[in-house]
Design a protein around this motif. Structure first.
Motif, PDB file in Angstrom:
ATOM      1  N   PHE B 111      38.122  91.723 125.675  1.00 46.14           N
ATOM      2  CA  PHE B 111      37.545  93.070 125.695  1.00 46.14           C
ATOM      3  C   PHE B 111      36.357  93.287 124.782  1.00 46.14           C
ATOM      4  O   PHE B 111      35.764  94.354 124.796  1.00 46.14           O
ATOM      5  CB  PHE B 111      38.632  94.094 125.324  1.00 46.14           C
ATOM      6  CG  PHE B 111      39.737  94.173 126.321  1.00 46.14           C
ATOM      7  CD1 PHE B 111      39.487  94.587 127.615  1.00 46.14           C
ATOM      8  CD2 PHE B 111      41.024  93.804 125.975  1.00 46.14           C
ATOM      9  CE1 PHE B 111      40.507  94.661 128.546  1.00 46.14           C
ATOM     10  CE2 PHE B 111      42.058  93.878 126.891  1.00 46.14           C
ATOM     11  CZ  PHE B 111      41.796  94.303 128.191  1.00 46.14           C
ATOM     12  N   ILE B 112      36.053  92.329 123.939  1.00 44.48           N
ATOM     13  CA  ILE B 112      34.944  92.564 123.013  1.00 44.48           C
ATOM     14  C   ILE B 112      33.762  91.655 123.318  1.00 44.48           C
ATOM     15  O   ILE B 112      32.645  92.114 123.486  1.00 44.48           O
ATOM     16  CB  ILE B 112      35.411  92.387 121.556  1.00 44.48           C
ATOM     17  CG1 ILE B 112      36.501  93.421 121.242  1.00 44.48           C
ATOM     18  CG2 ILE B 112      34.235  92.547 120.605  1.00 44.48           C
ATOM     19  CD1 ILE B 112      37.070  93.337 119.852  1.00 44.48           C
ATOM     20  N   LEU B 162      39.917 108.187 128.629  1.00 48.49           N
ATOM     21  CA  LEU B 162      40.055 108.673 127.243  1.00 48.49           C
ATOM     22  C   LEU B 162      41.101 107.852 126.501  1.00 48.49           C
ATOM     23  O   LEU B 162      40.866 107.389 125.378  1.00 48.49           O
ATOM     24  CB  LEU B 162      40.453 110.147 127.277  1.00 48.49           C
ATOM     25  CG  LEU B 162      40.513 110.952 125.979  1.00 48.49           C
ATOM     26  CD1 LEU B 162      40.388 112.435 126.300  1.00 48.49           C
ATOM     27  CD2 LEU B 162      41.788 110.709 125.184  1.00 48.49           C
ATOM     28  N   TRP B 164      42.376 104.886 127.241  1.00 48.67           N
ATOM     29  CA  TRP B 164      41.963 103.484 127.060  1.00 48.67           C
ATOM     30  C   TRP B 164      40.924 103.363 125.944  1.00 48.67           C
ATOM     31  O   TRP B 164      40.985 102.462 125.101  1.00 48.67           O
ATOM     32  CB  TRP B 164      41.435 102.912 128.378  1.00 48.67           C
ATOM     33  CG  TRP B 164      41.106 101.454 128.284  1.00 48.67           C
ATOM     34  CD1 TRP B 164      41.679 100.537 127.461  1.00 48.67           C
ATOM     35  CD2 TRP B 164      40.119 100.750 129.035  1.00 48.67           C
ATOM     36  NE1 TRP B 164      41.121  99.297 127.661  1.00 48.67           N
ATOM     37  CE2 TRP B 164      40.164  99.401 128.607  1.00 48.67           C
ATOM     38  CE3 TRP B 164      39.198 101.123 130.029  1.00 48.67           C
ATOM     39  CZ2 TRP B 164      39.315  98.435 129.150  1.00 48.67           C
ATOM     40  CZ3 TRP B 164      38.372 100.159 130.575  1.00 48.67           C
ATOM     41  CH2 TRP B 164      38.427  98.824 130.128  1.00 48.67           C
ATOM     42  N   SER B 165      39.959 104.303 125.952  1.00 48.16           N
ATOM     43  CA  SER B 165      38.919 104.278 124.920  1.00 48.16           C
ATOM     44  C   SER B 165      39.531 104.357 123.534  1.00 48.16           C
ATOM     45  O   SER B 165      39.180 103.592 122.633  1.00 48.16           O
ATOM     46  CB  SER B 165      37.951 105.453 125.104  1.00 48.16           C
ATOM     47  OG  SER B 165      37.195 105.295 126.285  1.00 48.16           O
ATOM     48  N   PHE B 166      40.458 105.279 123.361  1.00 47.82           N
ATOM     49  CA  PHE B 166      41.080 105.439 122.047  1.00 47.82           C
ATOM     50  C   PHE B 166      41.792 104.158 121.618  1.00 47.82           C
ATOM     51  O   PHE B 166      41.566 103.646 120.515  1.00 47.82           O
ATOM     52  CB  PHE B 166      42.067 106.596 122.058  1.00 47.82           C
ATOM     53  CG  PHE B 166      42.985 106.574 120.876  1.00 47.82           C
ATOM     54  CD1 PHE B 166      42.515 106.819 119.592  1.00 47.82           C
ATOM     55  CD2 PHE B 166      44.340 106.259 121.034  1.00 47.82           C
ATOM     56  CE1 PHE B 166      43.354 106.761 118.493  1.00 47.82           C
ATOM     57  CE2 PHE B 166      45.185 106.201 119.945  1.00 47.82           C
ATOM     58  CZ  PHE B 166      44.693 106.450 118.670  1.00 47.82           C
ATOM     59  N   HIS B 168      41.538 101.118 122.757  1.00 43.05           N
ATOM     60  CA  HIS B 168      40.616 100.003 122.578  1.00 43.05           C
ATOM     61  C   HIS B 168      39.827 100.142 121.290  1.00 43.05           C
ATOM     62  O   HIS B 168      39.642  99.164 120.553  1.00 43.05           O
ATOM     63  CB  HIS B 168      39.656  99.902 123.763  1.00 43.05           C
ATOM     64  CG  HIS B 168      38.501  98.989 123.515  1.00 43.05           C
ATOM     65  ND1 HIS B 168      38.652  97.631 123.345  1.00 43.05           N
ATOM     66  CD2 HIS B 168      37.167  99.221 123.366  1.00 43.05           C
ATOM     67  CE1 HIS B 168      37.470  97.077 123.120  1.00 43.05           C
ATOM     68  NE2 HIS B 168      36.560  98.021 123.118  1.00 43.05           N
ATOM     69  N   GLY B 169      39.372 101.348 121.010  1.00 47.73           N
ATOM     70  CA  GLY B 169      38.633 101.575 119.777  1.00 47.73           C
ATOM     71  C   GLY B 169      39.486 101.273 118.565  1.00 47.73           C
ATOM     72  O   GLY B 169      39.042 100.616 117.618  1.00 47.73           O
ATOM     73  N   LEU B 170      40.724 101.726 118.606  1.00 46.40           N
ATOM     74  CA  LEU B 170      41.644 101.480 117.496  1.00 46.40           C
ATOM     75  C   LEU B 170      41.849  99.981 117.293  1.00 46.40           C
ATOM     76  O   LEU B 170      41.771  99.477 116.164  1.00 46.40           O
ATOM     77  CB  LEU B 170      42.981 102.164 117.792  1.00 46.40           C
ATOM     78  CG  LEU B 170      44.032 102.152 116.679  1.00 46.40           C
ATOM     79  CD1 LEU B 170      43.509 102.854 115.440  1.00 46.40           C
ATOM     80  CD2 LEU B 170      45.324 102.803 117.167  1.00 46.40           C
ATOM     81  N   SER B 172      39.897  97.531 118.329  1.00 50.81           N
ATOM     82  CA  SER B 172      38.643  96.898 117.936  1.00 50.81           C
ATOM     83  C   SER B 172      38.402  97.048 116.444  1.00 50.81           C
ATOM     84  O   SER B 172      38.063  96.080 115.753  1.00 50.81           O
ATOM     85  CB  SER B 172      37.470  97.517 118.700  1.00 50.81           C
ATOM     86  OG  SER B 172      37.607  97.293 120.075  1.00 50.81           O
ATOM     87  N   LEU B 173      38.582  98.271 115.979  1.00 46.56           N
ATOM     88  CA  LEU B 173      38.354  98.522 114.558  1.00 46.56           C
ATOM     89  C   LEU B 173      39.364  97.764 113.710  1.00 46.56           C
ATOM     90  O   LEU B 173      39.042  97.277 112.626  1.00 46.56           O
ATOM     91  CB  LEU B 173      38.431 100.024 114.264  1.00 46.56           C
ATOM     92  CG  LEU B 173      37.305 100.857 114.864  1.00 46.56           C
ATOM     93  CD1 LEU B 173      37.562 102.343 114.642  1.00 46.56           C
ATOM     94  CD2 LEU B 173      35.967 100.462 114.256  1.00 46.56           C
ATOM     95  N   SER B 176      38.343  93.797 113.991  1.00 46.28           N
ATOM     96  CA  SER B 176      37.137  93.466 113.223  1.00 46.28           C
ATOM     97  C   SER B 176      37.329  93.978 111.799  1.00 46.28           C
ATOM     98  O   SER B 176      38.340  94.558 111.478  1.00 46.28           O
ATOM     99  CB  SER B 176      35.906  94.102 113.872  1.00 46.28           C
ATOM    100  OG  SER B 176      35.949  95.510 113.746  1.00 46.28           O
TER     101      SER B 176
END
Lengths: 212, 212
Positions: B111-112, B162, B164-166, B168-170, B172-173, B176
């Motif tokens: 995903f990244i 929305l 999925w974005s949340f 995935h963002g969580l 990802s952060l 990384s």
DNA sequence: ATCTAAAACTAAACACCGTTTAGTAAATTT
DNA sequence: AAATTTACTAAACGGTGTTTAGTTTTAGAT
């Protein structure tokens, strides 16, 4: 005897020239295509010269990283004038998305790529404070919202993290090629932008329902 | 005369051997450290041999990508048994986060990283259908929630995006090194995990408030 | 069993990459 | 004018992905 000063200026100018060139190259050709050799060629110096101004390639990325954060902070600057915390929060989200979609490469450097972060980890001096400061602004805004009846009973830090996660996830998916589920979105940036806008709008609706 | 069949089997075995080796290497040494030469060395063949089984390095990544999606789908498999859509949604989120934190390199690949996606874009055959299918499952679950009074008045697709974005963002952060704002989180994975859990819990609380 | 043709494999090269070393040319100081 | 510091670079080192040309192994036909 201003020769010493001139030399220092020259040194900074050269640093800037290298950074400008790197920035231009990575906007043009993308990330993995920037090489020290291509930077050197574009400024018409030998590759070895760059090592007189930067320790290594990571230090260049690091400098661009700082520069990128400057751009982001600049984009947020006008929003501090908005008095209503909830309005400010909404506009911050918009500005963030706007920044990410108009400067995808810079966004990638700031929040997706891990290279400069790993480099920073080895540095003792905390220069990732810019990120901290940006998060503090978010925290403060969320707190303001809570004082006006939004998100009551939810932890401020968790709520801020939630919001950042959502926005970052949305931007990440929008920038990378991972938004599928709409076949037109595969190569059409306009469709992707629309999906991002709609999703953010839905998020906004959700937040509005969390009053009282 | 099964010699032809045996040869085909051998060919597939070799492909698998290469993939296994690549997978092992990129789990051990990380992403940028896998080279065709190191893969070749670990399977005790010359680098050129790999090109008899894969067009180029991207095709290897692509194969690993498919494999990773298989792992993710497998992790989601048991959740289809959960009858309540809202419970299922919650557990899907948990499983997703669990997958991302226990297989960060695989998650990054899926995903990244953009390499295999770009490679896919040039392929005519739509093999990113696995991603589509996963999103369909999410869509279906969100729809189920709406039928039970959640998220009413919000568009199903936007709401799914929305969520999925949340998540995935969580992830990802978390994966990384970008979670700052808590200095202990810089190098302590346990702190990061806790932040992620708390944030997800807050999200869950938020969704629960969106009933009726 | 021998010859032939195809398949499997590799050594060596090509064109890149980031980085280091050793040495040259220019500018500054003495 | 000589000495010294500064600015710069050519060339090399070890690495990368990939291609080419050639060798060895294998399979099927005579």
């Amino acid at each position: 005897m201003g020769v010493k000063e001139r030399k220092e200026r020259d040194k900074l100018e050269m640093r800037d020239k290298i950074l400008q060139s790197a920035h231009k190259l990575f906007l043009e050709k993308g990330f993995d295509q920037i090489s020290l050799r291509s930077i050197a060629e574009s400024i018409e110096y030998s590759p070895a010269t760059i090592y007189l101004y930067f320790k290594d390639k990571n230090e260049i990325f690091h400098a661009l990283h700082q520069q990128g954060f400057g751009m982001l902070n600049q984009a947020f600057q006008p929003l501090t004038l908005i008095a209503s915390p909830f309005d400010r929060l909404r506009e911050m989200g918009k500005a963030y998305i706007q920044f990410a979609t108009t400067n995808p490469e810079v966004y990638e450097l700031l929040f997706i790529r891990t290279e400069p972060m790993e480099h920073l980890a080895t540095c003792m001096d905390d220069q990732w404070t810019e990120g901290d400061r940006a998060f503090d602004v978010l925290l403060h805004t969320v707190k303001g919202c809570q004082e006006q009846g939004y998100f009551v009973g939810l932890d401020t830090q968790n709520m801020s993290m939630l919001i950042w996660s959502f926005i970052h996830g949305l931007c990440s998916l929008g920038i990378s090629k991972h938004i599928s589920h709409v076949k037109e979105a595969r190569d059409n940036q306009m469709v992707i932008d629309e999906i991002m806008n709609n999703t953010y709008q839905t998020f906004q609706l959700m937040l509005e329902r969390l009053k009282n």
